[in-house]
Design a protein around this motif. Sequence first.
Motif, short mmCIF file in Angstrom:
data_model
loop_
_atom_site.label_atom_id
_atom_site.label_comp_id
_atom_site.label_asym_id
_atom_site.label_seq_id
_atom_site.Cartn_x
_atom_site.Cartn_y
_atom_site.Cartn_z
N LYS A 64 -15.94 -9.54 1.18
CA LYS A 64 -15.88 -8.08 1.30
C LYS A 64 -15.33 -7.44 0.03
CE LYS A 64 -17.35 -6.76 5.42
NZ LYS A 64 -18.44 -5.77 5.59
N TYR A 121 0.83 -1.20 0.00
CA TYR A 121 0.00 0.00 0.00
C TYR A 121 0.86 1.25 0.00
CZ TYR A 121 -3.38 3.56 1.13
OH TYR A 121 -4.15 4.70 1.08
N SER A 143 -9.44 -0.54 2.28
CA SER A 143 -9.73 -0.04 3.63
C SER A 143 -9.42 1.44 3.78
CB SER A 143 -8.92 -0.83 4.67
OG SER A 143 -7.54 -0.50 4.62
N HIS A 144 -8.69 2.02 2.81
CA HIS A 144 -8.32 3.44 2.88
C HIS A 144 -9.25 4.25 1.98
CE1 HIS A 144 -4.47 2.80 5.04
NE2 HIS A 144 -4.50 1.63 4.43
N LYS A 145 -10.15 4.98 2.58
CA LYS A 145 -11.11 5.76 1.79
C LYS A 145 -10.45 6.92 1.06
CE LYS A 145 -15.09 4.57 4.69
NZ LYS A 145 -15.51 3.51 3.77
N SER A 176 -11.57 -13.21 3.15
CA SER A 176 -11.49 -11.81 2.75
C SER A 176 -12.20 -11.54 1.43
CB SER A 176 -10.02 -11.38 2.62
OG SER A 176 -9.34 -11.47 3.84
N GLN A 226 -17.15 -4.70 -3.55
CA GLN A 226 -16.59 -3.48 -4.12
C GLN A 226 -15.95 -3.66 -5.49
OE1 GLN A 226 -14.55 -0.93 -1.00
NE2 GLN A 226 -14.74 -2.84 0.17
N ARG A 268 -7.65 -5.97 0.26
CA ARG A 268 -8.34 -5.54 1.49
C ARG A 268 -7.68 -4.30 2.08
NH1 ARG A 268 -8.16 -9.63 6.48
NH2 ARG A 268 -6.03 -8.79 6.57
N GLU A 269 -6.36 -4.29 2.08
CA GLU A 269 -5.62 -3.14 2.62
C GLU A 269 -5.90 -1.89 1.78
OE1 GLU A 269 -3.19 -0.81 4.97
OE2 GLU A 269 -3.86 -2.86 5.37
#
Length: 357
Positions: A257, A62, A101-103, A254, A261, A97-98
């Motif tokens: 989820k 990330y 998770s950051h909008k 995972s 998206q 997922r990582e």
Amino acid sequence: MIGLLDELGPAKIPNMDLKPVRHPYSWNNNASVLFLDQPVNAGFSYSSQNVSTTAAASKDIYALLTLFFAQFPQYAKQDFHISGESYAGHYIPIFSREILSHKDRNINLKSALIGNGLTDPLTQYEYYRPMACGEGGYPSVLSKSDCQIMDNALHRCQSLIKSCYDTSDARTCETATSNCNDAVLGTFIRSGKDFYDIRQNDGAGTPSYSDQFLNSKTVMQALGVEVDRFDACNRSVNGNFVSAGDWMLPIHRSIPKMLEQIPVLIYAGDADFICNWLGNRAWTNALEWPGNRAFSKAKVQPLRSATGKADYGNVKTAQNLSFMQIYQAGHMVPADQPEPAVDMFNRWIGGEWFSKR
């Protein structure tokens, strides 16, 4: 770097003269492609510290992608697809997922692709015996007694994996890895067949010259390499992941989820043993998520390129999840079936199988 030079990059190193030759079926014929050596201290990547879990590696990925798109903002608005094979059955879900998770991310993640991955060990280890014993579309490579040995070893193996799933305890998960790989996979190793292509003997595949190319002084100087040499696999890093219990974790949990998206493609060459198509098909069919019923009822459709004279595989898709079986390909689909692989890839990023809901 193996993906770059042996599978899907713009050039290959086919001969001992170590001269790059243009690859007509490169995945970058319709996309800009970043190739990453990771986790740190694998390939040309380096750090004073190691990582020993996929979750820890996801933080590095990330950070790297965030810095890359900050440095090159002209690419940040473009669609970004994340792809990998083999242990990337762990990497891709956790990295995705990582990112998701950051909008406030500057990474325009649109989909994920996993080729011949290890994602749900509890389900997938059940399919080693069938794949080796003639139920995966190729003749059995084991005797009946060896097939029975694999069957006998499965119950304890799955019991240990389930304990890992239930606890996520590093020692419990490490025990599952060592037991299952010795008891279940050990029988196949003694057969002398190739883990990555059940059709051939171990060591009998097309030779790779990418290591020699990457370790040549000219190449290392041109790249500004800051390590002593390139190694395709860092055994120390591999050992750290095993010791940390990462191997047997229930990564498939995972996926639901992610599917909320982005679309996810699971594809598998059907001659691979170690992450075989039977196991990958089984866990995608068994996955607990809101689209399970629709996916179960979805029809399997043939795959054929516009120029192809025969089907190169099949696909089943519903509500953002797709599974593809690629015929006559081992662990590294783009290496074994380059033209079908790039057809699959271009159609995927073009959105052909994305959910329209």
